[in-house]
Design a protein around this motif. Structure first.
Motif, PDB file in Angstrom:
ATOM      1  N   ASN A  39     -39.160 -13.603 100.575  1.00 41.80           N
ATOM      2  CA  ASN A  39     -39.449 -14.077  99.211  1.00 41.80           C
ATOM      3  C   ASN A  39     -38.315 -14.953  98.692  1.00 41.80           C
ATOM      4  O   ASN A  39     -38.555 -16.018  98.130  1.00 41.80           O
TER       5      ASN A  39
ATOM      6  N   LYS B  74     -38.426 -18.230 100.261  1.00 45.76           N
ATOM      7  CA  LYS B  74     -39.648 -18.945  99.895  1.00 45.76           C
ATOM      8  C   LYS B  74     -39.537 -19.552  98.494  1.00 45.76           C
ATOM      9  O   LYS B  74     -39.950 -20.682  98.261  1.00 45.76           O
TER      10      LYS B  74
ATOM     11  N   ASP C  33     -30.786 -14.673  95.194  1.00 42.07           N
ATOM     12  CA  ASP C  33     -31.144 -16.069  95.451  1.00 42.07           C
ATOM     13  C   ASP C  33     -30.913 -16.923  94.214  1.00 42.07           C
ATOM     14  O   ASP C  33     -30.793 -16.408  93.098  1.00 42.07           O
TER      15      ASP C  33
ATOM     16  N   ILE D  97     -37.810 -15.275  87.814  1.00 42.82           N
ATOM     17  CA  ILE D  97     -39.051 -14.608  87.364  1.00 42.82           C
ATOM     18  C   ILE D  97     -38.967 -14.436  85.837  1.00 42.82           C
ATOM     19  O   ILE D  97     -37.947 -13.958  85.327  1.00 42.82           O
TER      20      ILE D  97
ATOM     21  N   VAL E 280     -44.333  -7.606  88.670  1.00 45.00           N
ATOM     22  CA  VAL E 280     -44.313  -8.181  90.028  1.00 45.00           C
ATOM     23  C   VAL E 280     -44.415  -7.111  91.117  1.00 45.00           C
ATOM     24  O   VAL E 280     -44.787  -7.409  92.243  1.00 45.00           O
TER      25      VAL E 280
ATOM     26  N   GLN F 243     -48.805 -11.710  90.613  1.00 42.13           N
ATOM     27  CA  GLN F 243     -48.034 -12.866  91.044  1.00 42.13           C
ATOM     28  C   GLN F 243     -47.426 -13.536  89.822  1.00 42.13           C
ATOM     29  O   GLN F 243     -47.694 -13.139  88.693  1.00 42.13           O
ATOM     30  N   GLY F 244     -46.627 -14.573  90.059  1.00 43.29           N
ATOM     31  CA  GLY F 244     -46.017 -15.292  88.937  1.00 43.29           C
ATOM     32  C   GLY F 244     -47.089 -16.081  88.194  1.00 43.29           C
ATOM     33  O   GLY F 244     -48.266 -15.734  88.210  1.00 43.29           O
TER      34      GLY F 244
ATOM     35  N   THR G 188     -49.962 -13.126  98.764  1.00 40.06           N
ATOM     36  CA  THR G 188     -51.014 -12.151  98.468  1.00 40.06           C
ATOM     37  C   THR G 188     -50.735 -11.324  97.214  1.00 40.06           C
ATOM     38  O   THR G 188     -51.633 -10.683  96.678  1.00 40.06           O
ATOM     39  N   GLY G 189     -49.479 -11.305  96.777  1.00 41.83           N
ATOM     40  CA  GLY G 189     -49.131 -10.466  95.625  1.00 41.83           C
ATOM     41  C   GLY G 189     -49.040  -8.991  95.990  1.00 41.83           C
ATOM     42  O   GLY G 189     -49.109  -8.124  95.119  1.00 41.83           O
TER      43      GLY G 189
ATOM     44  N   GLY H 252     -46.658  -7.968  98.669  1.00 44.19           N
ATOM     45  CA  GLY H 252     -45.377  -7.747  99.358  1.00 44.19           C
ATOM     46  C   GLY H 252     -44.441  -6.825  98.591  1.00 44.19           C
ATOM     47  O   GLY H 252     -43.927  -5.840  99.142  1.00 44.19           O
ATOM     48  N   LEU H 253     -44.226  -7.130  97.303  1.00 44.89           N
ATOM     49  CA  LEU H 253     -43.278  -6.323  96.518  1.00 44.89           C
ATOM     50  C   LEU H 253     -43.813  -4.915  96.234  1.00 44.89           C
ATOM     51  O   LEU H 253     -43.044  -3.982  96.041  1.00 44.89           O
TER      52      LEU H 253
END
Ligand code: ADP
Length: 275
Positions: free
Chosen positions: A161, A164, A193, A198, A206, A212-213, A224-225, A227-228
């Motif tokens: 992430n 990305k 990062d 966000i 999230v 997602q954002g 996909t929303g 991962g977290l």
């Protein structure tokens, strides 16, 4: 005598209430089990034809397609990969939620684990022109005991992430020894990062499934929303808690602490080769 009657009546009421609670709990458990089994069956059923689609797309792409066909095949490959990731993530969440995931306790080297992750993500880092740095505390014991597969999954997801959502920036991964006693070590992890950040009103959501954002961010970066959601669940499964600080336009910092046992036993010689 009167008091006795009241006490008996109260006991009866309490017993009825307990019975109702147990029945409701059983019903909820049954519904949750049925939902989990349904999700698992549907996902597995979808995976088989999807493997065929992905496999055939791969073969056709190898077959030197014409320019127009190449465009269609690339699009098919993208959609196939997206759906595969999505199904795998749904299965993973379902597995964790239905407590079908076991936590392993095996010996591993944290430095090696982090170096392996770094080298597997080098391409993504250079594609987005990011500096990608690892800072590993030298005092972290070499032989920790824990669940390296789940730890890799957590860190890989977070760095993925970070790389990305950052361009022409820095991604720093820090592992520090937080505390150590005879047989226990607590390691503090930080994934920092300098990416898009966000918004404050999204800092909690999230971690929820399918969250997602903004629409623009979603359109640009895809994903996909899920991962977290998996990262949070896995960290909690290992006994930790994830924290997030972020500022739009400046970047994000994800942190968590995990406890490990230290393997003090010397390595066993399995087979000795004699000259
Ligand atoms: P996705 O597959 O959409 O990336 P995640 O659950 O991993 O799903 O992330 C959810 C959302 O959180 C992302 O869509 C993105 O908006 C935001 N996000 C996650 N990590 C970062 C990050 N390092 N920098 C900025 N935004 C992030």
């Amino acid at each position: 005598y009167k008091n006795n009657i009241i006490r008996n009546q109260n006991n009866l009421l309490l017993r009825e209430k307990n019975k109702e609670l147990i029945l409701a709990k059983n019903k909820a458990e049954k519904a949750s089990k049925a939902r989990s089994e349904f999700l698992s069956t549907v996902s597995h059923e979808l995976r088989t034809p999807l493997n065929a689609i992905n496999g055939i797309t791969h073969i056709l792409l190898e077959d030197k397609p014409k320019k127009k066909q190449l465009k269609y095949l690339e699009s098919l490959k993208f959609s196939g990969n997206y759906l595969t990731t999505f199904i795998n993530e749904i299965l993973e969440i379902n597995k964790i939620d239905s407590t079908k995931v076991e936590v392993e306790n095996i010996s591993f080297n944290l430095k090696e684990l982090l170096f392996n992750i770094q080298s597997s993500l080098k391409e993504l880092a250079t594609a987005n022109k990011n500096y990608f740095n690892l800072e590993i505390d030298k005092t972290i014991p070499d032989n920790l005991i824990g669940d390296p597969t789940k730890l890799s999954q957590i860190i890989l997801n977070l760095i993925n992430n970070a790389l990305k959502f950052t361009q022409n920036g820095h991604v720093n991964v820090i592992a520090k020894l937080y505390s150590q006693e005879e047989e226990n070590a607590t390691v503090y992890f930080e994934i920092v990062d300098t990416g898009i950040g966000i918004p404050e009103d999204k800092l909690q959501s999230v971690f929820e499934s399918f969250s997602q954002g903004s629409i623009e961010v979603n359109r640009k970066y895809g994903g996909t929303g899920l991962g977290l959601t998996i990262v949070k669940k896995l960290i909690e499964l290992l006994g930790g808690e994830i924290k997030l600080k972020s500022e739009v336009g400046k970047g994000s910092t994800f942190t968590f602490k995990l406890n490990f046992k230290i393997n003090n036993e010397p390595l066993e010689v399995i087979e000795e080769v004699k000259p």
